[in-house]
Design a protein around this motif. Structure first.
Motif: not given
Length: 131
Positions: A88, A92-93
């Protein structure tokens, strides 16, 4: 900001494709490595062996696609505490993830879950959790 390294326990293994598993095992065993696990990866149709020397583990798999030149290592795997949370965070990054989400292999006692992303030199980095 949280980093993927916060999930890391250390280097899990280095992935090395081979065209001749028997020859590769003999070579590394001659260097002092011990074969600690062997399995058939049914999904990929590959024979796989894990060899260990002290804290270094090699995952050697016969796929007939070894580059046969310097730079032929396929991937390095980082042992993580929570592969789902690491995945996750990687999403996200904005890391370039090249696996099909978090994947599963029936290796070792209870299997492993992993995902793979690409580094800046197109190197494959696997985040892997023993189950």
């Amino acid at each position: 900001m949280k980093q993927l390294g916060e999930f890391a326990l250390g280097l899990q293994h280095v992935g090395l494709p081979t065209n001749d598993l028997k020859k590769t095992l003999a070579f590394y065993e001659g260097l002092g490595f011990e074969t600690v696990y062997q399995v058939k990866n049914e999904a990929a149709g590959e024979d796989v062996a894990f060899l260990r020397l002290q804290g270094l583990t090699l995952e050697v798999y016969e796929n007939g696609k070894a580059a046969m030149e310097s730079g032929a290592i396929d991937h390095l795997a980082i042992d993580v505490t929570d592969v789902e949370a690491a995945y996750r965070l990687a999403q996200e990054q904005g890391y370039e993830i090249v696996s099909d989400g978090v994947e599963f292999l029936p290796f070792w006692n209870n299997g492993v879950k992993y995902f793979i992303l690409l580094g800046p030199n197109r190197e494959r980095i696997e985040f892997n959790q023993y189950l």
